[in-house]
Scaffold this motif. Structure first.
Motif, mmCIF file in Angstrom:
data_model
loop_
_atom_site.group_PDB
_atom_site.id
_atom_site.type_symbol
_atom_site.label_atom_id
_atom_site.label_comp_id
_atom_site.label_asym_id
_atom_site.label_seq_id
_atom_site.Cartn_x
_atom_site.Cartn_y
_atom_site.Cartn_z
ATOM 1 N N ASP A 272 27.856 -0.317 44.696
ATOM 2 C CA ASP A 272 28.125 0.964 45.283
ATOM 3 C C ASP A 272 29.057 2.458 44.453
ATOM 4 N N VAL A 273 28.920 2.050 42.996
ATOM 5 C CA VAL A 273 29.435 3.235 42.505
ATOM 6 C C VAL A 273 27.932 3.947 42.124
ATOM 7 N N LEU A 274 26.903 2.916 42.076
ATOM 8 C CA LEU A 274 26.218 3.795 41.602
ATOM 9 C C LEU A 274 25.308 4.757 43.024
ATOM 10 N N GLU A 275 25.575 4.019 44.334
ATOM 11 C CA GLU A 275 25.278 5.324 45.297
ATOM 12 C C GLU A 275 26.216 6.209 45.794
ATOM 13 N N ALA A 276 27.286 5.952 44.849
ATOM 14 C CA ALA A 276 28.539 7.548 45.011
ATOM 15 C C ALA A 276 28.401 8.172 44.545
ATOM 16 N N VAL A 277 27.276 7.765 42.912
ATOM 17 C CA VAL A 277 27.365 8.740 42.282
ATOM 18 C C VAL A 277 25.646 9.381 42.451
ATOM 19 N N ALA A 278 25.171 8.720 43.275
ATOM 20 C CA ALA A 278 23.730 9.951 43.667
ATOM 21 C C ALA A 278 23.590 10.589 44.498
ATOM 22 N N ALA A 279 25.198 9.931 45.417
ATOM 23 C CA ALA A 279 25.280 11.097 45.832
ATOM 24 C C ALA A 279 26.072 12.406 45.886
ATOM 25 N N ASP A 280 27.131 11.934 45.093
ATOM 26 C CA ASP A 280 26.927 13.185 44.333
ATOM 27 C C ASP A 280 26.268 13.798 43.555
ATOM 28 N N LEU A 281 25.844 13.778 43.095
ATOM 29 C CA LEU A 281 24.598 14.540 42.407
ATOM 30 C C LEU A 281 23.824 15.112 42.669
ATOM 31 N N ALA A 282 23.544 14.528 44.175
ATOM 32 C CA ALA A 282 22.581 15.234 44.769
ATOM 33 C C ALA A 282 22.671 16.566 45.401
ATOM 34 N N PHE B 49 13.227 22.314 30.207
ATOM 35 C CA PHE B 49 13.725 22.630 31.199
ATOM 36 C C PHE B 49 13.776 21.053 31.085
ATOM 37 N N LEU B 50 15.021 20.335 30.955
ATOM 38 C CA LEU B 50 14.702 19.342 30.880
ATOM 39 C C LEU B 50 15.163 18.535 32.714
ATOM 40 N N ASP B 51 14.284 17.527 33.083
ATOM 41 C CA ASP B 51 14.484 16.672 33.956
ATOM 42 C C ASP B 51 14.708 14.825 34.245
ATOM 43 N N ALA B 52 14.904 14.204 35.043
ATOM 44 C CA ALA B 52 14.603 12.762 35.163
ATOM 45 C C ALA B 52 14.654 12.882 36.690
ATOM 46 N N THR B 53 13.878 11.766 36.942
ATOM 47 C CA THR B 53 13.845 10.733 38.976
ATOM 48 C C THR B 53 15.035 10.987 39.268
ATOM 49 N N PRO B 54 15.484 11.259 40.661
ATOM 50 C CA PRO B 54 16.906 10.995 40.824
ATOM 51 C C PRO B 54 17.940 9.597 40.244
ATOM 52 N N ASP B 55 16.414 8.690 40.944
ATOM 53 C CA ASP B 55 17.539 7.199 40.351
ATOM 54 C C ASP B 55 18.346 7.035 38.508
ATOM 55 N N VAL B 56 16.663 7.539 38.243
ATOM 56 C CA VAL B 56 17.429 7.291 36.501
ATOM 57 C C VAL B 56 18.549 8.135 36.069
ATOM 58 N N ARG B 57 18.690 9.324 37.103
ATOM 59 C CA ARG B 57 19.816 10.022 36.439
ATOM 60 C C ARG B 57 21.257 9.820 36.706
ATOM 61 N N ALA B 58 20.940 9.325 37.909
ATOM 62 C CA ALA B 58 22.390 8.624 38.965
ATOM 63 C C ALA B 58 23.016 6.725 38.521
ATOM 64 N N SER B 59 21.607 6.669 37.682
ATOM 65 C CA SER B 59 22.515 5.162 36.810
ATOM 66 C C SER B 59 22.396 5.664 35.432
ATOM 67 N N ARG B 60 21.941 6.701 34.906
ATOM 68 C CA ARG B 60 22.590 7.695 33.210
ATOM 69 C C ARG B 60 24.436 7.973 33.283
ATOM 70 N N ARG B 61 24.230 9.169 34.582
ATOM 71 C CA ARG B 61 25.765 9.199 35.349
ATOM 72 C C ARG B 61 26.153 7.594 35.430
ATOM 73 N N ALA B 62 26.496 7.050 35.838
ATOM 74 C CA ALA B 62 26.710 5.739 36.486
ATOM 75 C C ALA B 62 27.488 4.887 34.665
ATOM 76 N N GLY B 63 26.391 4.870 33.916
ATOM 77 C CA GLY B 63 26.749 4.578 32.338
ATOM 78 C C GLY B 63 27.841 5.052 32.125
ATOM 79 N N ASP B 64 27.553 6.659 32.167
ATOM 80 C CA ASP B 64 29.043 7.436 31.993
ATOM 81 C C ASP B 64 30.004 6.844 31.834
ATOM 82 N N ARG B 65 29.766 6.626 33.025
ATOM 83 C CA ARG B 65 31.536 6.509 34.064
ATOM 84 C C ARG B 65 31.946 5.206 33.657
ATOM 85 N N ASP B 66 30.980 4.278 33.325
ATOM 86 C CA ASP B 66 31.495 2.931 32.275
ATOM 87 C C ASP B 66 31.939 2.845 31.518
ATOM 88 N N ALA B 67 31.173 3.762 30.349
ATOM 89 C CA ALA B 67 31.783 4.259 29.518
ATOM 90 C C ALA B 67 33.114 4.684 29.065
#
Ligand code: DC
Length: 235
Positions: free
Chosen positions: A175-185, A147-165
């Motif tokens: 704004d992007v980071l905040e939106a990604v964090a809200a969507d993940l939550a 069961f792999l986990d990470a803190t919400p902040d780390v997960r959101a910045s990873r997902r935002a990084g995927d978007r950048d890619a």
């Protein structure tokens, strides 16, 4: 007396942005095994439902559309991809429309039954399978469950990084980071609270927090666990 051989399966569960995909692909590559991205099958099913125009709240209609959809997943860790009715939809399934609707579609029990059957058929002679219910439902006999986990902040910045890619974005980076964090939550809440096989750790899963680790370190840790049970040759 002979005992049944353990299946050659590594089950990797966890929330979005925990690093599952990178780790699962890396482990599959190292072992020469298949890589089964079960989230991609839920996403392709969701795209089929969205294209049909069906009401997402109509569970019977949603299940019927998924039953007619032809979903083919590549299990090559170096060439991950998925097609729907013969069309390559690997990029489309990562878009905001599918991401916004996938929790609703994946909460339908009949959809889960269909896709679990498809996912099990893809395991073949050996696979690293990533998702939300692998250790609990898809492969409960897997000799290695993570069961792999990470803190919400780390997960959101990873997902935002995927978007950048790849995916176009609007607004400032914050704004992007905040939106990604809200969507993940939002997705975590829906995926963890649904009645049908919610995101949860198997009781016998090893918990790994990837917040302070890079992908190679997590891959090595998973390979160590595989070696301990004889699934991988000693290094
Ligand atoms: O891993 P992902 O973000 O691509 O998964 C997309 C969605 O699919 C996720 O919000 C929950 C669902 N999912 C699921 O219900 N069970 C799985 N085994 C994998 C994914």
């Amino acid at each position: 007396m002979s005992t049944a051989p353990s299946p050659r399966v590594i089950a990797l569960d966890g929330p979005s942005g925990s690093g599952k995909s990178t780790v699962a692909r890396g482990v599959a590559r190292a072992l020469g095994w298949r890589y089964v991205d079960t989230g991609a099958t839920y996403r392709a099913a969701t795209l089929a439902v969205l294209r049909s125009g069906a009401d997402l709240r109509d569970a019977d209609a949603v299940a019927a559309i998924v039953r007619r959809a032809v979903i083919e997943l590549s299990v090559d860790p170096d060439a991950a991809g998925i097609s729907l009715d013969g069309e390559d939809v690997s990029t489309q399934i990562r878009g905001p429309e599918v991401t916004g609707a996938v929790s609703a579609v994946s909460a339908v029990p009949d959809v889960r039954r269909q896709l679990v059957e498809l996912q099990r058929a893809l395991i073949g002679p050996g696979a690293v399978v990533e998702g939300r219910d692998i250790g609990t439902v898809v492969a409960p006999d897997a000799p290695v469950k993570i069961f792999l986990d990470a803190t919400p902040d780390v997960r959101a910045s990873r997902r935002a990084g995927d978007r950048d890619a790849g995916v176009p974005r609007a607004g400032a980076a914050g704004d992007v980071l905040e939106a990604v964090a809200a969507d993940l939550a939002r997705r975590d809440r829906l995926d963890s609270s649904r009645a049908a096989s919610p995101l949860q750790s198997a009781v016998d899963a090893v918990h790994l927090d990837s917040s302070a680790l890079d992908a190679d370190q997590v891959i090595e840790r998973v390979l160590d666990l595989a070696r301990e049970v004889g699934l991988a040759p000693a290094s």
